[in-house]
Write a protein that holds these residues in place. Structure first.
Motif, short mmCIF file in Angstrom:
data_model
loop_
_atom_site.label_atom_id
_atom_site.label_comp_id
_atom_site.label_asym_id
_atom_site.label_seq_id
_atom_site.Cartn_x
_atom_site.Cartn_y
_atom_site.Cartn_z
N GLY A 1 0.81 -1.21 0.00
CA GLY A 1 0.00 0.00 0.00
C GLY A 1 0.84 1.26 0.00
N PRO A 2 0.20 2.41 -0.07
CA PRO A 2 0.93 3.68 -0.10
C PRO A 2 1.62 3.97 1.22
CG PRO A 2 -1.41 4.09 0.12
CD PRO A 2 -1.26 2.61 -0.13
N LEU A 3 2.63 4.81 1.15
CA LEU A 3 3.33 5.26 2.35
C LEU A 3 2.38 6.10 3.19
CD1 LEU A 3 6.20 5.16 3.60
CD2 LEU A 3 6.66 7.33 2.46
N ARG A 4 2.18 5.69 4.44
CA ARG A 4 1.20 6.37 5.28
C ARG A 4 1.68 7.77 5.65
NH1 ARG A 4 -0.41 1.54 9.56
NH2 ARG A 4 -1.32 0.11 8.01
N THR A 5 0.71 8.64 5.92
CA THR A 5 1.02 10.02 6.27
C THR A 5 1.87 10.08 7.53
OG1 THR A 5 -1.07 10.73 5.28
CG2 THR A 5 0.03 12.29 6.75
N THR A 6 1.53 9.25 8.53
CA THR A 6 2.30 9.26 9.78
C THR A 6 3.74 8.80 9.53
OG1 THR A 6 1.40 7.06 10.25
CG2 THR A 6 0.33 8.94 11.29
N SER A 7 3.89 7.76 8.71
CA SER A 7 5.24 7.27 8.39
C SER A 7 6.05 8.33 7.67
CB SER A 7 5.16 6.00 7.53
OG SER A 7 4.47 4.98 8.20
N ARG A 8 5.39 9.02 6.74
CA ARG A 8 6.06 10.09 6.00
C ARG A 8 6.48 11.22 6.93
NH1 ARG A 8 3.23 12.04 0.52
NH2 ARG A 8 3.03 9.78 0.43
N ALA A 9 5.61 11.56 7.88
CA ALA A 9 5.93 12.64 8.83
C ALA A 9 7.10 12.25 9.73
CB ALA A 9 4.70 12.96 9.67
N VAL A 10 7.10 11.00 10.19
CA VAL A 10 8.19 10.53 11.06
C VAL A 10 9.51 10.56 10.29
CG1 VAL A 10 9.14 8.52 12.25
CG2 VAL A 10 6.74 9.15 12.57
N LEU A 11 9.48 10.09 9.04
CA LEU A 11 10.70 10.10 8.23
C LEU A 11 11.20 11.52 8.00
CD1 LEU A 11 9.87 7.36 5.57
CD2 LEU A 11 11.58 7.22 7.39
N LEU A 12 10.28 12.44 7.75
CA LEU A 12 10.67 13.84 7.54
C LEU A 12 11.34 14.41 8.79
CD1 LEU A 12 7.80 15.54 5.51
CD2 LEU A 12 10.24 15.45 4.93
N LEU B 1 20.26 10.27 2.07
CA LEU B 1 19.05 9.99 2.84
C LEU B 1 17.84 10.72 2.24
CD1 LEU B 1 20.41 10.05 6.50
CD2 LEU B 1 19.65 8.05 5.19
N TRP B 2 18.03 11.99 1.84
CA TRP B 2 16.93 12.74 1.24
C TRP B 2 16.53 12.17 -0.12
CZ3 TRP B 2 13.51 16.02 3.17
CH2 TRP B 2 13.81 16.67 4.37
N ILE B 3 17.53 11.75 -0.91
CA ILE B 3 17.24 11.13 -2.20
C ILE B 3 16.43 9.85 -2.01
CG2 ILE B 3 18.27 9.95 -4.18
CD1 ILE B 3 20.53 12.01 -4.08
N ALA B 4 16.83 9.04 -1.01
CA ALA B 4 16.12 7.80 -0.73
C ALA B 4 14.68 8.09 -0.30
CB ALA B 4 16.85 7.01 0.35
N TYR B 5 14.50 9.15 0.48
CA TYR B 5 13.14 9.50 0.91
C TYR B 5 12.26 9.89 -0.27
CZ TYR B 5 9.37 12.34 2.79
OH TYR B 5 8.15 12.88 3.05
N PHE B 6 12.76 10.76 -1.13
CA PHE B 6 11.96 11.19 -2.28
C PHE B 6 11.69 10.03 -3.24
CE2 PHE B 6 13.63 15.52 -1.15
CZ PHE B 6 12.39 16.06 -0.85
N ALA B 7 12.66 9.10 -3.35
CA ALA B 7 12.44 7.93 -4.20
C ALA B 7 11.34 7.05 -3.63
CB ALA B 7 13.74 7.14 -4.34
N ALA B 8 11.33 6.90 -2.29
CA ALA B 8 10.29 6.10 -1.65
C ALA B 8 8.92 6.73 -1.83
CB ALA B 8 10.61 5.92 -0.16
N VAL B 9 8.84 8.06 -1.72
CA VAL B 9 7.57 8.76 -1.91
C VAL B 9 7.08 8.58 -3.35
CG1 VAL B 9 6.48 11.04 -1.99
CG2 VAL B 9 7.96 10.42 -0.07
N ALA B 10 8.00 8.70 -4.32
CA ALA B 10 7.63 8.55 -5.72
C ALA B 10 7.17 7.12 -6.01
CB ALA B 10 8.81 8.92 -6.62
N ARG B 11 7.86 6.15 -5.45
CA ARG B 11 7.48 4.74 -5.64
C ARG B 11 6.11 4.47 -5.02
NH1 ARG B 11 9.50 1.18 -9.40
NH2 ARG B 11 9.49 -0.95 -8.63
N SER B 12 5.86 5.06 -3.86
CA SER B 12 4.57 4.90 -3.20
C SER B 12 3.44 5.46 -4.07
CB SER B 12 4.58 5.60 -1.84
OG SER B 12 3.30 5.59 -1.24
N ALA B 13 3.67 6.63 -4.65
CA ALA B 13 2.67 7.24 -5.53
C ALA B 13 2.44 6.38 -6.77
CB ALA B 13 3.11 8.64 -5.93
N GLU B 14 3.50 5.78 -7.28
CA GLU B 14 3.39 4.91 -8.45
C GLU B 14 2.55 3.68 -8.12
OE1 GLU B 14 6.41 2.82 -11.72
OE2 GLU B 14 7.21 3.91 -9.99
#
Length: 201
Positions: free
Chosen positions: A32-43, A85-98
């Motif tokens: 499933g998609p990356l959850r909002t809480t998970s995204r916030a914690v990672l940020l 680390l930031w590149i990995a985060y944005f890649a994970a967000v993009a993959r989640s959206a895909e």
């Protein structure tokens, strides 16, 4: 159809113990998609890492060190670490959206999913340190062309997979795909675990 070996997030391989009834998966079997809480914690963690890297770099240039080369070296190391680390985060967000787009597209096209029989014509296996399979990609020839999909340990329910369990060239495959789909459309390739066949002999 997927004519190349590039695999989108919605093009997945599913290992089956036996051939199930010829009915398409109700849901696309992807995470499933990356959850909002998970995204916030990672940020928050990434911001803390960035702040820590800046503070460490400032100390390197304001406190006594073995030399300017020492300060420069570790400043570059801290900067590279934060950037990666930031590149990995944005890649994970993009993959989640895909994955989200692929799941929605699959759900909207339940009446246009067709079954194709095929044979594996190529495979690529990536392993981890202990010899287990991290991921593998299968290329399958069907009557309507060639498709490609991937199995990933991170998204599989199987805790461990070994190379003997990866279907080889010539193995039978069942392909579920959207009719008249483009190369990025979701695909499900079902294949059997070859080690189960060996156990039955």
């Amino acid at each position: 159809m997927a004519e190349s070996n590039s695999v989108s997030a919605g093009q997945v391989v599913v290992l089956v113990d036996r051939w199930p009834d010829p009915a398409p998966p109700v849901e696309l079997p992807v995470r499933g998609p990356l959850r909002t809480t998970s995204r916030a914690v990672l940020l928050v963690l990434l911001v803390l890492c960035a702040v820590g890297g800046v503070e460490a770099s400032v100390l390197l240039w304001t406190e006594p060190t073995p030399g300017w080369w020492f300060s420069l070296l570790f400043t570059l190391v801290f900067t590279a670490l934060v950037v990666v680390l930031w590149i990995a985060y944005f890649a994970a967000v993009a993959r989640s959206a895909e994955r989200t787009r692929a799941r929605a597209r699959w759900a909207e096209a339940t009446d246009r999913i067709e079954l194709l029989e095929g044979r594996v014509c190529a495979r690529t296996v990536s392993t981890i340190e202990d010899g287990g399979v991290d991921s593998f990609t299968l290329v399958v020839d069907t009557e309507k062309g060639r498709v490609c999909a991937m199995w990933e340990r991170a998204t599989s329910r199987s805790p461990m997979l070994f190379q003997a369990q990866v279907p080889g060239v010539g193995a039978r495959a069942r392909v579920w795909r959207l009719q008249d789909a483009d190369g990025d459309a979701p695909i499900v390739i079902e294949v059997r675990d070859p080690s189960l066949e060996e156990q039955r002999r």
